[in-house]
Design a protein around this motif. Structure first.
Motif, PDB file in Angstrom:
ATOM      1  N   PRO A 184      -3.991  -3.610   8.245  1.00 38.86           N
ATOM      2  CA  PRO A 184      -5.266  -3.697   7.511  1.00 38.86           C
ATOM      3  C   PRO A 184      -5.630  -2.437   6.732  1.00 38.86           C
ATOM      4  O   PRO A 184      -6.116  -2.517   5.598  1.00 38.86           O
ATOM      5  CB  PRO A 184      -6.287  -3.995   8.617  1.00 38.86           C
ATOM      6  CG  PRO A 184      -5.497  -4.721   9.656  1.00 38.86           C
ATOM      7  CD  PRO A 184      -4.132  -4.079   9.637  1.00 38.86           C
ATOM      8  N   GLU A 185      -5.378  -1.270   7.296  1.00 39.29           N
ATOM      9  CA  GLU A 185      -5.781  -0.026   6.638  1.00 39.29           C
ATOM     10  C   GLU A 185      -4.896   0.339   5.452  1.00 39.29           C
ATOM     11  O   GLU A 185      -5.206   1.287   4.697  1.00 39.29           O
ATOM     12  CB  GLU A 185      -5.800   1.128   7.641  1.00 39.29           C
ATOM     13  CG  GLU A 185      -4.468   1.502   8.252  1.00 39.29           C
ATOM     14  CD  GLU A 185      -4.146   0.751   9.533  1.00 39.29           C
ATOM     15  OE1 GLU A 185      -3.463   1.338  10.390  1.00 39.29           O
ATOM     16  OE2 GLU A 185      -4.588  -0.415   9.669  1.00 39.29           O
ATOM     17  N   PHE A 186      -3.802  -0.388   5.250  1.00 38.87           N
ATOM     18  CA  PHE A 186      -2.881  -0.083   4.149  1.00 38.87           C
ATOM     19  C   PHE A 186      -2.855  -1.174   3.075  1.00 38.87           C
ATOM     20  O   PHE A 186      -2.001  -1.152   2.197  1.00 38.87           O
ATOM     21  CB  PHE A 186      -1.467   0.130   4.690  1.00 38.87           C
ATOM     22  CG  PHE A 186      -1.303   1.385   5.500  1.00 38.87           C
ATOM     23  CD1 PHE A 186      -1.155   2.608   4.879  1.00 38.87           C
ATOM     24  CD2 PHE A 186      -1.320   1.335   6.886  1.00 38.87           C
ATOM     25  CE1 PHE A 186      -1.003   3.772   5.618  1.00 38.87           C
ATOM     26  CE2 PHE A 186      -1.173   2.490   7.639  1.00 38.87           C
ATOM     27  CZ  PHE A 186      -1.018   3.714   7.006  1.00 38.87           C
ATOM     28  N   ARG A 187      -3.783  -2.098   3.117  1.00 36.98           N
ATOM     29  CA  ARG A 187      -3.785  -3.185   2.153  1.00 36.98           C
ATOM     30  C   ARG A 187      -4.263  -2.717   0.781  1.00 36.98           C
ATOM     31  O   ARG A 187      -4.868  -1.661   0.640  1.00 36.98           O
ATOM     32  CB  ARG A 187      -4.661  -4.335   2.668  1.00 36.98           C
ATOM     33  CG  ARG A 187      -4.040  -5.050   3.868  1.00 36.98           C
ATOM     34  CD  ARG A 187      -4.934  -6.100   4.456  1.00 36.98           C
ATOM     35  NE  ARG A 187      -4.294  -6.732   5.619  1.00 36.98           N
ATOM     36  CZ  ARG A 187      -4.925  -7.494   6.489  1.00 36.98           C
ATOM     37  NH1 ARG A 187      -6.218  -7.754   6.330  1.00 36.98           N
ATOM     38  NH2 ARG A 187      -4.281  -8.013   7.511  1.00 36.98           N
ATOM     39  N   LYS A 188      -3.953  -3.528  -0.233  1.00 34.33           N
ATOM     40  CA  LYS A 188      -4.343  -3.297  -1.622  1.00 34.33           C
ATOM     41  C   LYS A 188      -3.732  -2.019  -2.191  1.00 34.33           C
ATOM     42  O   LYS A 188      -4.337  -1.330  -3.002  1.00 34.33           O
ATOM     43  CB  LYS A 188      -5.872  -3.278  -1.756  1.00 34.33           C
ATOM     44  CG  LYS A 188      -6.520  -4.598  -1.368  1.00 34.33           C
ATOM     45  CD  LYS A 188      -8.007  -4.591  -1.606  1.00 34.33           C
ATOM     46  CE  LYS A 188      -8.610  -5.948  -1.251  1.00 34.33           C
ATOM     47  NZ  LYS A 188     -10.083  -5.990  -1.475  1.00 34.33           N
ATOM     48  N   ARG A 189      -2.508  -1.712  -1.751  1.00 29.54           N
ATOM     49  CA  ARG A 189      -1.773  -0.570  -2.286  1.00 29.54           C
ATOM     50  C   ARG A 189      -0.423  -0.979  -2.855  1.00 29.54           C
ATOM     51  O   ARG A 189       0.419  -0.136  -3.151  1.00 29.54           O
ATOM     52  CB  ARG A 189      -1.594   0.497  -1.194  1.00 29.54           C
ATOM     53  CG  ARG A 189      -2.878   1.191  -0.802  1.00 29.54           C
ATOM     54  CD  ARG A 189      -2.711   2.149   0.358  1.00 29.54           C
ATOM     55  NE  ARG A 189      -1.613   3.082   0.181  1.00 29.54           N
ATOM     56  CZ  ARG A 189      -1.280   4.021   1.087  1.00 29.54           C
ATOM     57  NH1 ARG A 189      -1.982   4.136   2.203  1.00 29.54           N
ATOM     58  NH2 ARG A 189      -0.267   4.825   0.858  1.00 29.54           N
ATOM     59  N   GLY A 190      -0.192  -2.278  -2.999  1.00 29.57           N
ATOM     60  CA  GLY A 190       1.058  -2.763  -3.572  1.00 29.57           C
ATOM     61  C   GLY A 190       2.227  -2.765  -2.611  1.00 29.57           C
ATOM     62  O   GLY A 190       3.380  -2.935  -3.033  1.00 29.57           O
ATOM     63  N   ILE A 191       1.967  -2.594  -1.314  1.00 25.33           N
ATOM     64  CA  ILE A 191       3.057  -2.486  -0.342  1.00 25.33           C
ATOM     65  C   ILE A 191       3.762  -3.827  -0.143  1.00 25.33           C
ATOM     66  O   ILE A 191       4.991  -3.880  -0.001  1.00 25.33           O
ATOM     67  CB  ILE A 191       2.533  -1.920   0.992  1.00 25.33           C
ATOM     68  CG1 ILE A 191       2.076  -0.469   0.785  1.00 25.33           C
ATOM     69  CG2 ILE A 191       3.591  -2.001   2.085  1.00 25.33           C
ATOM     70  CD1 ILE A 191       1.395   0.154   1.991  1.00 25.33           C
TER      71      ILE A 191
END
Length: 242
Positions: free
Chosen positions: A145-152
């Motif tokens: 959840p804390e790494f979403r919306k970064r294109g991963i």
């Protein structure tokens, strides 16, 4: 330390590596906090409300990881697993992979998710559709959840395709030849969210089939079409020739 970096994200903060035995517990934790509670079908079938089921889902996830073609995204600053793509090789004629895990499930929620996975596979024979013998499926793709919306998620798709194209050697069973692991001819993904469907479109995946969730009927009195709701009405079965 992961055995090989396949791609470094352009902001230089995330590296993408094949999942090694040492990374398995950290990858399972991401699956527990992200995929099991929030993936479209898992949420509809209420898997996230029953953490006692997670160990049964971990069993199939670990079984797939042991094939050695899964990818983890590692945050360089913290060492945390930011996301994973749990990838599986399918060879035409193999026995039904999910069936043995269905039989081992004691909890209805995890059993229903696996039954749904089996039902999707039975609706389309991707080997016959593409006229190929070996495919690599992006089976579970999830982002912490804390790494979403970064294109991963997009990068996990890209690196998985890169791995499929490059070939691979065993990392869980050194010395084993894996003769059955012929180089995959296509990469597939069953996209159950608008996010993954958009990624597949942008990467020129082809739609082999579009299946409405209501076509799957009920799982222990849960109507999948009704449970999914209005956010997305159908999944897409996608493939990319390599």
């Amino acid at each position: 330390m992961p055995e090989k970096t396949f791609l470094l994200q352009t902001d230089q903060t995330v590296e993408y590596v094949r999942v090694t035995p040492q990374l398995v517990p950290r990858c399972l934790e991401v699956m527990r906090t992200s995929f099991y509670p929030h993936e479209t079908v898992c949420a509809a079938l209420q898997l996230g409300n029953h953490p006692e089921c997670f160990a049964e889902m971990d069993a199939i996830t670990t079984d797939v990881i042991k094939e050695g073609v899964s990818i983890a995204a590692i945050d360089k600053a913290t060492g945390l697993v930011a996301g994973v793509s749990i990838n599986k090789i399918h060879v035409q004629g193999d026995a039904d992979f999910t069936e043995k895990h269905i039989q081992n499930c004691q909890h209805s929620q995890s059993r229903n998710v696996l039954r749904w996975m089996r039902d999707v596979d039975h609706k389309l024979d991707i080997h016959e559709h593409c006229k190929v013998q070996t495919v690599m499926e992006l089976m579970f793709v999830c982002i912490a959840p804390e790494f979403r919306k970064r294109g991963i998620a997009r990068k996990l798709f890209e690196v998985s395709v890169k791995l499929a194209k490059s070939g691979f050697r065993p990392i869980f069973h050194p010395g084993q030849t894996f003769d059955r692991f012929r180089p995959p001819e296509v990469v597939t993904a069953i996209c159950t969210s608008l996010v993954t469907q958009k990624i597949a479109r942008n990467m020129n995946f082809q739609i082999a089939d579009r299946i409405q969730f209501r076509q799957f009927g009920c799982y222990d009195r849960i109507n999948l079409g009704e449970a999914v709701g209005l956010s997305v009405d159908s999944l897409t079965y996608e493939y990319l020739r390599i």
